[in-house]
Design a protein around this motif. Structure first.
Motif, PDB file in Angstrom:
ATOM      1  N   LEU A 242       0.797  -1.166  -0.166  1.00 39.38           N
ATOM      2  CA  LEU A 242       0.343   0.033   0.282  1.00 39.38           C
ATOM      3  C   LEU A 242       0.963   1.419   0.200  1.00 39.38           C
ATOM      4  CD1 LEU A 242      -3.048  -0.516   2.712  1.00 39.38           C
ATOM      5  CD2 LEU A 242      -2.731  -1.759   0.263  1.00 39.38           C
ATOM      6  N   SER A 243       0.618   2.529  -1.067  1.00 42.72           N
ATOM      7  CA  SER A 243       0.915   3.509  -0.202  1.00 42.72           C
ATOM      8  C   SER A 243       0.597   4.058   0.446  1.00 42.72           C
ATOM      9  CB  SER A 243       0.163   4.266  -1.494  1.00 42.72           C
ATOM     10  OG  SER A 243      -0.899   4.846  -1.590  1.00 42.72           O
ATOM     11  N   PHE A 244       1.822   5.365   0.626  1.00 39.02           N
ATOM     12  CA  PHE A 244       1.353   5.946   2.012  1.00 39.02           C
ATOM     13  C   PHE A 244      -0.218   6.655   2.377  1.00 39.02           C
ATOM     14  CE2 PHE A 244       6.308   5.884   2.617  1.00 39.02           C
ATOM     15  CZ  PHE A 244       5.911   5.504   3.365  1.00 39.02           C
TER      16      PHE A 244
ATOM     17  N   GLY B  99      -2.300   5.679   4.669  1.00 36.94           N
ATOM     18  CA  GLY B  99      -3.235   6.942   5.946  1.00 36.94           C
ATOM     19  C   GLY B  99      -4.768   7.003   5.840  1.00 36.94           C
ATOM     20  N   LEU B 100      -5.778   6.456   5.160  1.00 37.05           N
ATOM     21  CA  LEU B 100      -7.378   6.343   4.595  1.00 37.05           C
ATOM     22  C   LEU B 100      -7.533   5.180   5.293  1.00 37.05           C
ATOM     23  CD1 LEU B 100      -9.253   7.927   3.156  1.00 37.05           C
ATOM     24  CD2 LEU B 100      -9.149   5.939   1.304  1.00 37.05           C
ATOM     25  N   LEU B 101      -6.580   4.533   5.707  1.00 38.03           N
ATOM     26  CA  LEU B 101      -7.256   3.048   6.261  1.00 38.03           C
ATOM     27  C   LEU B 101      -7.226   2.939   7.597  1.00 38.03           C
ATOM     28  CD1 LEU B 101      -7.955   0.265   6.061  1.00 38.03           C
ATOM     29  CD2 LEU B 101      -5.603  -0.585   6.167  1.00 38.03           C
TER      30      LEU B 101
ATOM     31  N   ASP C 294     -19.231   9.332   2.113  1.00 35.76           N
ATOM     32  CA  ASP C 294     -19.093   8.541   0.746  1.00 35.76           C
ATOM     33  C   ASP C 294     -17.261   9.305   0.518  1.00 35.76           C
ATOM     34  OD1 ASP C 294     -19.470  11.448  -0.085  1.00 35.76           O
ATOM     35  OD2 ASP C 294     -21.052  11.133  -0.945  1.00 35.76           O
ATOM     36  N   GLY C 295     -16.157   8.389  -1.246  1.00 34.45           N
ATOM     37  CA  GLY C 295     -15.536   8.985  -1.113  1.00 34.45           C
ATOM     38  C   GLY C 295     -15.401  10.685  -1.471  1.00 34.45           C
ATOM     39  N   ARG C 296     -16.092  11.013  -1.665  1.00 29.74           N
ATOM     40  CA  ARG C 296     -16.224  12.212  -2.503  1.00 29.74           C
ATOM     41  C   ARG C 296     -16.321  12.753  -0.700  1.00 29.74           C
ATOM     42  NH1 ARG C 296     -21.390  14.477  -6.353  1.00 29.74           N
ATOM     43  NH2 ARG C 296     -20.398  12.399  -7.187  1.00 29.74           N
TER      44      ARG C 296
ATOM     45  N   GLY D 196      -9.049  11.530  -6.514  1.00 29.95           N
ATOM     46  CA  GLY D 196      -8.443  11.134  -7.578  1.00 29.95           C
ATOM     47  C   GLY D 196      -7.217  10.166  -6.181  1.00 29.95           C
ATOM     48  N   ALA D 197      -7.040  10.740  -5.934  1.00 27.41           N
ATOM     49  CA  ALA D 197      -5.561  10.423  -4.655  1.00 27.41           C
ATOM     50  C   ALA D 197      -6.656   9.421  -3.848  1.00 27.41           C
ATOM     51  CB  ALA D 197      -4.895  11.559  -3.776  1.00 27.41           C
ATOM     52  N   VAL D 198      -7.429   9.797  -3.500  1.00 24.96           N
ATOM     53  CA  VAL D 198      -8.648   9.168  -2.559  1.00 24.96           C
ATOM     54  C   VAL D 198      -9.349   8.034  -3.443  1.00 24.96           C
ATOM     55  CG1 VAL D 198     -10.933   8.914  -0.986  1.00 24.96           C
ATOM     56  CG2 VAL D 198      -9.110  11.069  -0.728  1.00 24.96           C
ATOM     57  N   ARG D 199      -9.268   7.876  -4.782  1.00 19.34           N
ATOM     58  CA  ARG D 199     -10.168   6.594  -5.511  1.00 19.34           C
ATOM     59  C   ARG D 199      -9.565   6.301  -5.795  1.00 19.34           C
ATOM     60  NH1 ARG D 199     -11.447   9.343  -8.996  1.00 19.34           N
ATOM     61  NH2 ARG D 199      -9.346   9.778 -10.702  1.00 19.34           N
ATOM     62  N   ARG D 200      -7.471   5.867  -6.065  1.00 16.48           N
ATOM     63  CA  ARG D 200      -6.693   5.423  -6.012  1.00 16.48           C
ATOM     64  C   ARG D 200      -6.185   4.687  -5.030  1.00 16.48           C
ATOM     65  NH1 ARG D 200      -5.299  10.013  -9.395  1.00 16.48           N
ATOM     66  NH2 ARG D 200      -3.663  10.000  -7.622  1.00 16.48           N
ATOM     67  N   ALA D 201      -6.272   5.645  -3.987  1.00 14.44           N
ATOM     68  CA  ALA D 201      -6.335   4.736  -2.296  1.00 14.44           C
ATOM     69  C   ALA D 201      -6.942   3.350  -1.872  1.00 14.44           C
ATOM     70  CB  ALA D 201      -5.795   5.500  -1.751  1.00 14.44           C
ATOM     71  N   LEU D 202      -8.668   3.784  -2.191  1.00 14.65           N
ATOM     72  CA  LEU D 202      -9.508   3.063  -2.718  1.00 14.65           C
ATOM     73  C   LEU D 202      -9.194   1.780  -2.811  1.00 14.65           C
ATOM     74  CD1 LEU D 202     -13.091   5.219  -2.085  1.00 14.65           C
ATOM     75  CD2 LEU D 202     -11.560   3.427   0.301  1.00 14.65           C
ATOM     76  N   LYS D 203      -8.747   1.557  -4.138  1.00 13.50           N
ATOM     77  CA  LYS D 203      -8.968   0.781  -4.870  1.00 13.50           C
ATOM     78  C   LYS D 203      -7.592  -0.011  -4.791  1.00 13.50           C
ATOM     79  CE  LYS D 203      -8.063  -0.513 -10.168  1.00 13.50           C
ATOM     80  NZ  LYS D 203      -7.359   0.179 -11.487  1.00 13.50           N
TER      81      LYS D 203
END
Length: 280
Positions: A25-27, A31-33, A46-48, A59-66
């Motif tokens: 996982l990226s940092f 951090g989001l987790l 929600d992600g938004r 975009g960064a949050v969407r990639r982190a959730l992926k």
């Protein structure tokens, strides 16, 4: 490197080192987790909104959730509620979970066990769910149905049938006072807090605080009629003459002088006659 840790008595989260040191996982994803795992159970966002309330873009949050989804830390499932609506539920894990087996069918109408098989168990698996037909009476069923219609436009206020049943007595008071589903929607939906932790708590609070006053009773008539002669009386019953407590007033003399002009001429003639009489 010197690590400095402090003792915490409250407002802290215990996390496994495997999660914090997962190099897949990226940092940003880690951090989001950690942020998601620090939230209370039932928290909804929600992600938004996650992106709008952080320094990261959407975009960064969407990639982190992926990343979290692919690693097995984050999963979104669709479940069918007892009232027939389908809701998306996010599940966050502090230990990676195996992906669901391929070919799992989507929810279909008519079944209660339509969620993904890997969904976490209920808090009280021994409790028997309440079905719509098991509501105790017609008044409760009407209150629950009205509440569901009122909150349908707001997805953050989705309730289970058991939750709606606890609010039915309050909704019943609104219905007794002439309120409709539209009135409830105007009172319950606008100005919801962000994030919304407990839909049941916020709905119960607003149903209690914004309860409209009871319906005003129709004012009593200004007068009543005598049951004997039908003349106006201050209260129902007999008037004083019909009850024998007072003489009945004489009827007004019938006007036989014709029109108003004729009565005026007659009055003038009478005045002239009195003026011309001797001794006046």
């Amino acid at each position: 490197m010197q690590i400095h840790r402090s003792a915490h008595a409250r407002s802290f989260t215990v996390l496994p080192n495997g999660l914090l040191q997962d190099r897949r996982l990226s940092f940003t994803a880690r951090g989001l987790l950690v942020d998601l795992l620090s939230r209370p159970d039932g928290w909804r966002e929600d992600g938004r909104h996650m992106a709008d309330t952080s320094t990261q873009g959407r975009g960064a949050v969407r990639r982190a959730l992926k990343e979290l989804t692919e690693a097995g830390y984050y999963r979104v499932v669709r479940v069918r509620l007892p009232d027939g609506t389908i809701r998306s539920e996010a599940h966050v894990f502090d230990v990676p979970q195996l992906p669901p087996p391929p070919g799992v069918p989507r929810p279909v109408a008519g079944g209660r066990e339509t969620g993904r098989p890997d969904a976490p168990p209920e808090k009280n698996p021994e409790e028997v769910p309440t079905l719509p037909g098991e509501l105790p009476d017609e008044q409760t069923r009407a209150a629950v149905a009205t509440l569901f219609r009122a909150i349908r436009p707001e997805p953050r206020l989705r309730l289970g049938l058991a939750e709606a049943r606890t609010l039915a007595p309050l909704v019943g008071q609104w219905l007794e006072r002439g309120s409709t589903a539209a009135d409830l929607a105007h009172a319950l939906i606008p100005g919801l807090p962000v994030p919304l932790h407990s839909p049941v708590a916020i709905l119960r609070d607003r149903l209690q605080r914004k309860l409209p006053p009871p319906r005003a009773e129709a004012p009593p008539p200004a007068y009543a009629e005598c049951s004997g002669c039908h003349d106006p009386v201050p209260r129902p019953g007999l008037c004083r003459p019909c009850a024998g407590l007072a003489p009945r007033p004489a009827a007004a003399p019938t006007d036989t002088t014709g029109t108003g002009a004729a009565r005026a001429r007659a009055a003038l003639r009478s005045q002239r006659t009195l003026t011309a009489a001797p001794g006046h």
